[in-house]
Design a protein around this motif. Structure first.
Motif, PDB file in Angstrom:
ATOM      1  N   ARG A  67      -6.072  -6.655  -5.004  1.00 27.82           N
ATOM      2  CA  ARG A  67      -7.193  -5.712  -5.031  1.00 27.82           C
ATOM      3  C   ARG A  67      -6.714  -4.299  -5.381  1.00 27.82           C
ATOM      4  O   ARG A  67      -7.379  -3.570  -6.111  1.00 27.82           O
ATOM      5  CB  ARG A  67      -7.902  -5.711  -3.671  1.00 27.82           C
ATOM      6  CG  ARG A  67      -9.109  -4.813  -3.620  1.00 27.82           C
ATOM      7  CD  ARG A  67      -9.897  -4.973  -2.334  1.00 27.82           C
ATOM      8  NE  ARG A  67     -10.494  -6.300  -2.200  1.00 27.82           N
ATOM      9  CZ  ARG A  67     -11.350  -6.635  -1.235  1.00 27.82           C
ATOM     10  NH1 ARG A  67     -11.703  -5.733  -0.325  1.00 27.82           N
ATOM     11  NH2 ARG A  67     -11.852  -7.851  -1.180  1.00 27.82           N
ATOM     12  N   PHE A  68      -5.532  -3.903  -4.875  1.00 30.12           N
ATOM     13  CA  PHE A  68      -5.031  -2.558  -5.138  1.00 30.12           C
ATOM     14  C   PHE A  68      -4.309  -2.460  -6.472  1.00 30.12           C
ATOM     15  O   PHE A  68      -4.244  -1.383  -7.054  1.00 30.12           O
ATOM     16  CB  PHE A  68      -4.130  -2.095  -3.999  1.00 30.12           C
ATOM     17  CG  PHE A  68      -4.881  -1.764  -2.740  1.00 30.12           C
ATOM     18  CD1 PHE A  68      -5.703  -0.656  -2.683  1.00 30.12           C
ATOM     19  CD2 PHE A  68      -4.778  -2.562  -1.614  1.00 30.12           C
ATOM     20  CE1 PHE A  68      -6.417  -0.340  -1.530  1.00 30.12           C
ATOM     21  CE2 PHE A  68      -5.483  -2.260  -0.454  1.00 30.12           C
ATOM     22  CZ  PHE A  68      -6.304  -1.147  -0.409  1.00 30.12           C
ATOM     23  N   GLY A  69      -3.734  -3.558  -6.962  1.00 25.47           N
ATOM     24  CA  GLY A  69      -3.194  -3.581  -8.316  1.00 25.47           C
ATOM     25  C   GLY A  69      -1.807  -2.999  -8.461  1.00 25.47           C
ATOM     26  O   GLY A  69      -0.916  -3.249  -7.650  1.00 25.47           O
ATOM     27  N   ASP A  70      -1.613  -2.216  -9.520  1.00 22.33           N
ATOM     28  CA  ASP A  70      -0.298  -1.689  -9.858  1.00 22.33           C
ATOM     29  C   ASP A  70       0.305  -0.903  -8.702  1.00 22.33           C
ATOM     30  O   ASP A  70      -0.383  -0.140  -8.023  1.00 22.33           O
ATOM     31  CB  ASP A  70      -0.385  -0.774 -11.090  1.00 22.33           C
ATOM     32  CG  ASP A  70      -0.708  -1.538 -12.366  1.00 22.33           C
ATOM     33  OD1 ASP A  70      -0.556  -2.784 -12.353  1.00 22.33           O
ATOM     34  OD2 ASP A  70      -1.103  -0.896 -13.350  1.00 22.33           O
ATOM     35  N   GLY A  71       1.605  -1.078  -8.526  1.00 20.12           N
ATOM     36  CA  GLY A  71       2.297  -0.345  -7.482  1.00 20.12           C
ATOM     37  C   GLY A  71       2.321  -1.055  -6.144  1.00 20.12           C
ATOM     38  O   GLY A  71       2.848  -0.515  -5.168  1.00 20.12           O
ATOM     39  N   TRP A  72       1.766  -2.274  -6.094  1.00 19.60           N
ATOM     40  CA  TRP A  72       1.744  -3.053  -4.860  1.00 19.60           C
ATOM     41  C   TRP A  72       2.514  -4.339  -5.074  1.00 19.60           C
ATOM     42  O   TRP A  72       2.295  -5.050  -6.051  1.00 19.60           O
ATOM     43  CB  TRP A  72       0.302  -3.351  -4.445  1.00 19.60           C
ATOM     44  CG  TRP A  72      -0.428  -2.100  -4.052  1.00 19.60           C
ATOM     45  CD1 TRP A  72      -0.882  -1.120  -4.884  1.00 19.60           C
ATOM     46  CD2 TRP A  72      -0.757  -1.686  -2.736  1.00 19.60           C
ATOM     47  NE1 TRP A  72      -1.481  -0.124  -4.178  1.00 19.60           N
ATOM     48  CE2 TRP A  72      -1.422  -0.438  -2.843  1.00 19.60           C
ATOM     49  CE3 TRP A  72      -0.571  -2.237  -1.472  1.00 19.60           C
ATOM     50  CZ2 TRP A  72      -1.888   0.256  -1.742  1.00 19.60           C
ATOM     51  CZ3 TRP A  72      -1.037  -1.550  -0.368  1.00 19.60           C
ATOM     52  CH2 TRP A  72      -1.689  -0.323  -0.493  1.00 19.60           C
ATOM     53  N   LEU A  73       3.403  -4.634  -4.140  1.00 20.13           N
ATOM     54  CA  LEU A  73       4.241  -5.824  -4.217  1.00 20.13           C
ATOM     55  C   LEU A  73       3.968  -6.720  -3.013  1.00 20.13           C
ATOM     56  O   LEU A  73       3.888  -6.244  -1.871  1.00 20.13           O
ATOM     57  CB  LEU A  73       5.722  -5.442  -4.198  1.00 20.13           C
ATOM     58  CG  LEU A  73       6.428  -5.059  -5.492  1.00 20.13           C
ATOM     59  CD1 LEU A  73       7.846  -4.591  -5.162  1.00 20.13           C
ATOM     60  CD2 LEU A  73       6.459  -6.227  -6.454  1.00 20.13           C
TER      61      LEU A  73
END
Length: 247
Positions: A67-73
């Motif tokens: 849901r948060f997308g880029d920058g989340w692992l």
């Protein structure tokens, strides 16, 4: 997981598939936020797999990260927790609150060397004391960590309607439907003294607290959506309390 849900949802970036390049270098704003599913390996009645809590935490963590997308692992899940109350049943492996707390402290210290923020997504109630102690300490040390639980209003306690419904939604092929049973349906407040003294086995011979026979995939979809929405909102608001819990 064998899940139609996960085939429909875009997969987030996963730590296990990443390389170290770019994870340490760069400005603070460019560093990733790490979502860490925390579950357990413990009995869940005769019908649910031992890793039920881990499956739920992983599915919720994956959906939040996507849901948060880029920058989340999304990190590989931590599969063992504090499950002493289930020791009366085969397959349960508990590392206890003290060891789990130390593990989470060292995990957070290490991850925060390169991650901007660490979020533990918890699928097992027995892990709460360890999480609270560990994350509170990490925060006093200046590390940006928090945690939230995969909770839903009105849920029964263990391997009953709620968890069975969620598994029917996210992992239907692994629910032994012919073995779904009703367990002790008394309120948790009534059975807690006996459970503290003798574990779950003292109050339910089948290891179920609730009624798994009423579970449905449709209910599971609603419960799962509520878990994801709740965790995503808390992460977005980022307001850890004194125990590090996101509120």
């Amino acid at each position: 997981m064998n899940s139609a849900y996960h085939r429909r949802v875009a997969s987030p970036a996963e730590l296990g598939n990443a390389t170290s390049t770019g994870l340490i270098d760069g400005a603070s704003d460019d560093k990733p936020t790490l979502i860490v599913p925390l579950g357990s390996t413990e009995q869940h009645g005769p019908h649910l797999p031992l890793d039920t809590d881990t499956r739920i935490a992983t599915a919720v963590g994956r959906a939040v990260a996507a849901r948060f997308g880029d920058g989340w692992l999304l990190a590989p899940a931590l599969h063992y927790g504090a499950s002493g109350e289930h020791e009366g049943f085969g397959g349960t492996i508990s590392i206890g609150t003290t060891v789990l707390q130390l593990l989470l402290i060292e995990y957070g210290r290490s991850a925060c060397n390169w991650a901007r923020r660490v979020v533990f997504v918890n699928g097992h109630g027995g892990n709460v004391d360890a999480l609270a102690g560990a994350v509170a300490l990490l925060r006093t040390e200046g590390r940006d960590a928090g945690w939230c639980s995969c909770s839903v209003a009105g849920a029964d306690a263990h391997a009953g309607h709620t968890e069975t419904s969620v598994l029917l939604h996210i992992s239907p092929g692994d629910v032994r439907r012919d073995a779904q049973v009703a367990g002790n349906r008394a309120p948790l407040s009534e059975i807690m003294p006996a459970m503290r003294a003798g574990g779950v086995a003292a109050v339910s011979a089948v290891g179920v607290l609730g009624d798994a026979t009423t579970a449905t995939a449709a209910d599971g979809a609603r419960y799962f959506a509520a878990m994801v929405d709740g965790c995503a909102r808390k992460v977005a608001d980022w307001a850890p309390n004194g125990r590090g819990m996101l509120t």
